[in-house]
Design a protein around this motif. Structure first.
Motif, PDB file in Angstrom:
ATOM      1  N   ASP A  36      46.394  31.882  37.273  1.00 42.22           N
ATOM      2  CA  ASP A  36      46.844  33.101  37.961  1.00 42.22           C
ATOM      3  C   ASP A  36      46.252  34.342  37.311  1.00 42.22           C
ATOM      4  N   TYR A  37      46.205  34.313  35.998  1.00 50.03           N
ATOM      5  CA  TYR A  37      45.673  35.479  35.296  1.00 50.03           C
ATOM      6  C   TYR A  37      44.166  35.643  35.559  1.00 50.03           C
ATOM      7  N   VAL A  38      43.435  34.529  35.584  1.00 48.79           N
ATOM      8  CA  VAL A  38      41.993  34.593  35.876  1.00 48.79           C
ATOM      9  C   VAL A  38      41.766  35.100  37.306  1.00 48.79           C
ATOM     10  N   LYS A  39      42.581  34.611  38.248  1.00 51.37           N
ATOM     11  CA  LYS A  39      42.446  35.081  39.629  1.00 51.37           C
ATOM     12  C   LYS A  39      42.734  36.569  39.730  1.00 51.37           C
ATOM     13  N   LEU A  40      43.767  37.029  39.021  1.00 54.02           N
ATOM     14  CA  LEU A  40      44.115  38.447  39.043  1.00 54.02           C
ATOM     15  C   LEU A  40      42.969  39.287  38.497  1.00 54.02           C
ATOM     16  N   LEU A  41      42.372  38.838  37.397  1.00 54.70           N
ATOM     17  CA  LEU A  41      41.238  39.565  36.837  1.00 54.70           C
ATOM     18  C   LEU A  41      40.042  39.549  37.783  1.00 54.70           C
ATOM     19  N   ASP A  42      39.809  38.401  38.418  1.00 51.78           N
ATOM     20  CA  ASP A  42      38.649  38.278  39.319  1.00 51.78           C
ATOM     21  C   ASP A  42      38.782  39.230  40.509  1.00 51.78           C
ATOM     22  N   GLU A  43      40.019  39.351  41.021  1.00 49.94           N
ATOM     23  CA  GLU A  43      40.242  40.270  42.128  1.00 49.94           C
ATOM     24  C   GLU A  43      39.968  41.708  41.700  1.00 49.94           C
ATOM     25  N   ASP A  76      20.806  46.641  22.047  1.00 51.03           N
ATOM     26  CA  ASP A  76      21.809  45.844  21.349  1.00 51.03           C
ATOM     27  C   ASP A  76      21.627  44.364  21.679  1.00 51.03           C
ATOM     28  N   GLU A  77      22.505  43.559  21.173  1.00 50.39           N
ATOM     29  CA  GLU A  77      22.430  42.127  21.420  1.00 50.39           C
ATOM     30  C   GLU A  77      23.381  41.675  22.533  1.00 50.39           C
ATOM     31  N   TYR A  78      23.837  42.630  23.328  1.00 54.26           N
ATOM     32  CA  TYR A  78      24.765  42.274  24.391  1.00 54.26           C
ATOM     33  C   TYR A  78      24.050  41.415  25.444  1.00 54.26           C
ATOM     34  N   LEU A  79      24.767  40.393  25.917  1.00 57.10           N
ATOM     35  CA  LEU A  79      24.227  39.483  26.933  1.00 57.10           C
ATOM     36  C   LEU A  79      25.203  39.420  28.114  1.00 57.10           C
ATOM     37  N   ILE A  80      24.657  39.143  29.299  1.00 58.44           N
ATOM     38  CA  ILE A  80      25.500  38.912  30.471  1.00 58.44           C
ATOM     39  C   ILE A  80      24.882  37.769  31.270  1.00 58.44           C
ATOM     40  N   ARG A  81      25.713  36.750  31.538  1.00 54.01           N
ATOM     41  CA  ARG A  81      25.218  35.622  32.308  1.00 54.01           C
ATOM     42  C   ARG A  81      25.216  35.978  33.800  1.00 54.01           C
ATOM     43  N   CYS A  82      24.155  35.585  34.488  1.00 57.27           N
ATOM     44  CA  CYS A  82      23.977  35.959  35.899  1.00 57.27           C
ATOM     45  C   CYS A  82      23.578  34.733  36.717  1.00 57.27           C
ATOM     46  N   GLY A 106      24.616  43.727  42.090  1.00 57.54           N
ATOM     47  CA  GLY A 106      25.611  42.778  42.552  1.00 57.54           C
ATOM     48  C   GLY A 106      26.995  43.124  42.051  1.00 57.54           C
ATOM     49  N   GLU A 107      27.788  42.093  41.846  1.00 59.94           N
ATOM     50  CA  GLU A 107      29.165  42.316  41.417  1.00 59.94           C
ATOM     51  C   GLU A 107      29.579  41.229  40.432  1.00 59.94           C
ATOM     52  N   PRO A 108      30.506  41.530  39.507  1.00 61.60           N
ATOM     53  CA  PRO A 108      30.969  40.523  38.537  1.00 61.60           C
ATOM     54  C   PRO A 108      31.957  39.564  39.180  1.00 61.60           C
ATOM     55  N   SER A 109      32.051  38.382  38.593  1.00 65.49           N
ATOM     56  CA  SER A 109      32.991  37.374  39.097  1.00 65.49           C
ATOM     57  C   SER A 109      33.528  36.562  37.908  1.00 65.49           C
ATOM     58  N   LEU A 110      34.800  36.227  37.967  1.00 64.36           N
ATOM     59  CA  LEU A 110      35.420  35.429  36.924  1.00 64.36           C
ATOM     60  C   LEU A 110      35.898  34.130  37.541  1.00 64.36           C
ATOM     61  N   HIS A 111      35.173  33.057  37.262  1.00 60.96           N
ATOM     62  CA  HIS A 111      35.494  31.757  37.853  1.00 60.96           C
ATOM     63  C   HIS A 111      36.499  31.025  36.966  1.00 60.96           C
ATOM     64  N   PRO A 112      37.514  30.389  37.568  1.00 59.76           N
ATOM     65  CA  PRO A 112      38.533  29.704  36.738  1.00 59.76           C
ATOM     66  C   PRO A 112      37.954  28.629  35.830  1.00 59.76           C
ATOM     67  N   LYS A 113      36.851  28.014  36.246  1.00 55.85           N
ATOM     68  CA  LYS A 113      36.300  26.912  35.473  1.00 55.85           C
ATOM     69  C   LYS A 113      35.083  27.318  34.654  1.00 55.85           C
ATOM     70  N   GLY A 115      33.987  30.541  34.051  1.00 53.98           N
ATOM     71  CA  GLY A 115      34.081  31.793  33.327  1.00 53.98           C
ATOM     72  C   GLY A 115      33.387  32.953  34.015  1.00 53.98           C
ATOM     73  N   PHE A 116      33.015  33.948  33.191  1.00 55.21           N
ATOM     74  CA  PHE A 116      32.474  35.214  33.719  1.00 55.21           C
ATOM     75  C   PHE A 116      30.988  35.081  34.041  1.00 55.21           C
TER      76      PHE A 116
END
Length: 446
Positions: A36-43, A76-82, A106-113, A115-116
């Motif tokens: 539920d928390y992951v879905k709330l964040l994804d929304e 920096d060493e920041y990474l983002i998976r796409c 595009g847009e970010p997404s948080l998948h329950p399985k 991840g981000f």
């Protein structure tokens, strides 16, 4: 309340994210399950659409064709998976490699399985140098295939009326186009599409596909104002260029540019640099016809005036000749009138003499005519009796008959053969028979 606009297939979809609701959930101290928390964040995070620039550090094609990659910040060493889905990746024609600098939209997404992830809907090279290199490579490839060959270009039809138009409704190009288009009864079929940057590719291809499927146009027009190599990326897309080259109707591109001609313009059947120049191409045959019509109109008026002048001269000459001829005619008419009077007087005298002679000889003529008619009647009665006696039909009353075969009178056994049909005419009708046999008596007769 925050509003985020996203263009999708020519329509505007408004996303609303109510952050206050999320805060309320958290402030209430509610306990969430992980899902539920992951879905709330994804929304919530799904509303934070962005364009991200970075360096590609890892590229992994998935089993279904989707491309998974990582963007790394240069400082920096920041990474983002796409991830970019297979259809979108193939559409833009860019092959991601490690070390390439790109812009991902595009847009970010948080998948329950899983991840981000950042779901990239559009990818484009970052920097003029990379864009230039990609441009030159694709141009060389398409040139080798003959896509830009003059031999494959089709002529723009004369007197086009049905025009397909693809451009942005909000741009200045459409106003320039419509304001300079001649009033020749054009039927414009317009599709609103993005024309700026890599994100315009799906809409442009969709608009072209619409006209290919629906047809019913004489020529297709793509226009936009001038721009940099970056802003014109969509018109250097390989899929778009090939689609233009394969159109079943002629294509005119009016795309402004600084140095490098867009590849879409090179593939088009006719390329000019401004929307106004496109209207000149469309108006060309109509303007020429209108000029020819004006010239023909002047020529007709000139010839008509020339004919009137000649007719006026001929009429005057004819009038003079006619006046002379009428003088001679009236002289001859008077002479004939006098001769006619003399002849009428002679006829009148002759009629009077005939009347006198007729009165004297009338009785004699009547007596002679009566005697002649009596004798003629007696003669005709005798002739009638002779005709009846010698008429073969009349003789049928006495037992005689007439024999016909095939509508011909039979006079001899030589006129028929065994098996021939016979029509025997008797006094009160006809008997149908057939030749069963025949005997010829020769000249001695019966």
């Amino acid at each position: 309340e925050k509003n985020f606009n996203k263009r999708n297939k020519g329509k505007v979809v408004v996303f609303r994210v109510y952050n206050k609701t999320m805060v309320d959930y958290l402030a209430d101290g509610k306990i969430f399950s992980v899902s539920d928390y992951v879905k709330l964040l994804d929304e919530g995070i799904g509303a934070f659409r962005a364009r991200i620039v970075g360096e590609v550090s890892e590229v992994n094609p998935g089993p279904t064709g989707h491309i998974y990659f990582t963007l790394k910040d240069e400082k920096d060493e920041y990474l983002i998976r796409c991830v970019i889905w297979r259809g979108r990746y193939n559409l833009y024609g860019i092959r991601l490699t490690e070390g390439m600098k790109i812009i991902a939209s595009g847009e970010p997404s948080l998948h329950p399985k899983y991840g981000f992830k950042f779901i990239a809907e559009v990818i484009e090279p970052a920097g003029e140098g990379i864009l230039k290199k990609e441009y030159e490579a694709l141009k060389k490839k398409l040139e080798a295939e003959g896509i830009f060959s003059p031999e494959r270009k089709r002529p723009i039809p004369e007197f086009p009326r049905r025009v397909g138009l693809i451009t942005s409704w909000n741009g200045a190009a459409i106003n320039d186009f419509l304001n300079n288009l001649g009033k020749y009864g054009y039927q414009i079929k317009f599709i609103d599409s993005r024309v700026e940057g890599q994100a315009a590719v799906p809409e442009l291809i969709g608009a072209i596909d619409y006209f290919i499927e629906r047809g019913q146009i004489d020529v297709l027009v793509l226009i936009r104002g001038g721009g940099s190599l970056e802003s014109l990326q969509a018109f250097n897309n390989e899929t778009l260029v090939r689609r233009i080259a394969s159109c079943p109707f002629p294509v005119i591109c009016g795309i402004g540019h600084d140095k490098d001609v867009p590849l879409a313009s090179l593939a088009a059947d006719r390329a000019v640099s401004t929307p106004t120049a496109v209207t000149s191409v469309l108006n060309e045959s109509w303007d020429r016809a209108l000029a020819d019509l004006s010239m023909f109109e002047k020529e007709i008026i000139y010839r008509y005036q020339e004919m009137l002048r000649k007719a006026e001269f001929s009429l005057e000459d004819f009038s003079n000749k006619l006046s002379g001829q009428f003088g001679i005619f009236f002289q001859n008419l008077e002479k004939l009138s006098n001769q006619l009077k003399d002849r009428l007087a002679e006829i009148d005298y002759s009629i009077r003499n005939i009347k006198r002679s007729f009165a004297v000889n009338r009785d004699l003529l009547l007596r002679g005519f009566k005697k002649w008619t009596d004798n003629t009647g007696i003669f005709l009665e005798g002739v009638e009796k002779q005709l009846k006696i010698f008429n073969p039909i009349y003789q049928l009353r006495f037992g005689y008959s007439l024999v016909y075969s095939r509508k011909k009178l039979v006079r001899s056994t030589e006129d028929v053969e065994v098996g021939d049909p016979l029509d025997i005419r008797v006094s009160d009708g006809k008997i149908n028979s057939e030749v069963k046999g025949k005997t010829n008596y020769g000249k001695r007769g019966i």
